[in-house]
Design an enzyme around this catalytic site. Structure first.
Site, PDB file in Angstrom:
ATOM      1  N   LYS A 199      48.856  42.458  38.005  1.00 51.04           N
ATOM      2  CA  LYS A 199      48.683  42.887  39.397  1.00 51.04           C
ATOM      3  C   LYS A 199      49.986  42.643  40.157  1.00 51.04           C
ATOM      4  O   LYS A 199      50.516  41.518  40.145  1.00 51.04           O
ATOM      5  CB  LYS A 199      47.549  42.056  40.009  1.00 51.04           C
ATOM      6  CG  LYS A 199      46.777  42.723  41.111  1.00 51.04           C
ATOM      7  CD  LYS A 199      45.577  41.834  41.451  1.00 51.04           C
ATOM      8  CE  LYS A 199      44.731  42.383  42.537  1.00 51.04           C
ATOM      9  NZ  LYS A 199      43.716  41.411  42.972  1.00 51.04           N
TER      10      LYS A 199
HETATM   11  C1  E4P Z   1      41.272  42.704  45.216  1.00 52.08           C
HETATM   12  O1  E4P Z   1      41.782  42.804  44.125  1.00 52.08           O
HETATM   13  C2  E4P Z   1      41.359  41.533  46.070  1.00 52.08           C
HETATM   14  O2  E4P Z   1      41.337  40.413  45.235  1.00 52.08           O
HETATM   15  C3  E4P Z   1      40.218  41.361  47.010  1.00 52.08           C
HETATM   16  O3  E4P Z   1      39.292  42.435  46.902  1.00 52.08           O
HETATM   17  C4  E4P Z   1      40.569  40.990  48.398  1.00 52.08           C
HETATM   18  O4  E4P Z   1      39.398  40.834  49.157  1.00 52.08           O
HETATM   19  P1  E4P Z   1      39.373  40.081  50.571  1.00 52.08           P
HETATM   20  O5  E4P Z   1      39.988  40.982  51.579  1.00 52.08           O
HETATM   21  O6  E4P Z   1      37.906  39.865  50.837  1.00 52.08           O
HETATM   22  O7  E4P Z   1      40.155  38.815  50.391  1.00 52.08           O
END
Ligand code: E4P
Length: 217
Positions: free
Chosen positions: A83
């Site tokens: 990522k």
């Molecule tokens: C996605 O890969 C992220 O880890 C995640 O969905 C972020 O979510 P949040 O905005 O609730 O922290």
């Protein structure tokens, strides 16, 4: 539509995996911190448990360092998706890492043009953050729909991984506009099965089973 669990909590992942509809996992530095575990150790444990892609995020901000971290993360298991953040350095790292045969998830996407660049960089997944847009009074679902149209216009194979999902309605709306994947907290995924009329109907059936002495086994 694929379902990914947005967590680094191995017990929650095991629980969802046992239900049989978990297609992958996403983690991020905040979720790793919350788990209190070492990133390499907990990521390996998750990869061993889940067959589908497991996203693990780099910590660097400069392309060369991201590439080095990505290569190290990719060695953890075959199902790692590296990522990277949606910056110019992240896109550069994405191009190199996908060129080496790795899955790459480009994260922190908040605009259609960012998603277009990620597709051009060969990303396996693009992660638009719905909830964080909703938080600032911008409809996150419009972003998913616009990316869907752009990718379909040009036949990009990058999968739309709708992220920052907070509610069951987010999941339904993502399915309506054609997201390829949703990643959501385990509780949201389990809540998809809930309906008060199901509970009410089952209670009535159970009462009749009892009253009628109905037995199968
Ligand atoms: C996605 O890969 C992220 O880890 C995640 O969905 C972020 O979510 P949040 O905005 O609730 O922290």
């Amino acid at each position: 539509m694929k379902f990914f669990a947005d967590t680094a909590d191995v017990e929650a992942i095991r629980d969802l995996n046992d239900l049989g509809f978990l297609d992958g996992v996403t983690t991020n530095p905040s979720l790793i911190k919350k788990s209190g575990r070492d990133i390499l150790e907990v990521t390996k444990e998750i990869c061993d448990m889940v067959e589908g892609p497991v996203s693990a995020e780099v910590t660097a901000t400069e392309a060369e360092q991201m590439i080095a971290e990505g290569r190290k993360l990719a060695k953890i298991a075959d199902n790692i998706a590296v990522k990277v953040p949606l910056t110019l350095d992240g896109l550069k790292a994405c191009k190199v890492l996908t060129g080496e045969g790795n899955m790459v998830n480009v994260t922190l996407c908040f605009s259609p043009n960012q998603a277009l660049l990620a597709a051009k960089a060969g990303a396996t997944f693009i992660s638009p953050f719905i909830g964080r847009l909703d938080d600032i009074s911008i409809d996150g679902m419009d972003l998913i729909a616009e990316i869907r149209q752009i990718y379909d216009n040009y036949g990009y194979e990058t999968q739309i991984l709708a992220a920052s999902i907070r509610t069951v309605n987010h999941v339904k709306d993502c399915a309506m506009v054609g997201a390829d994947v949703i990643t959501a907290p385990p509780d949201v995924i389990k809540s998809l099965a809930n309906h008060p009329l199901t509970d009410k109907g089952l209670a009535a059936f159970l009462a009749d089973i009892e009253a009628g002495g109905i037995k199968i086994l």
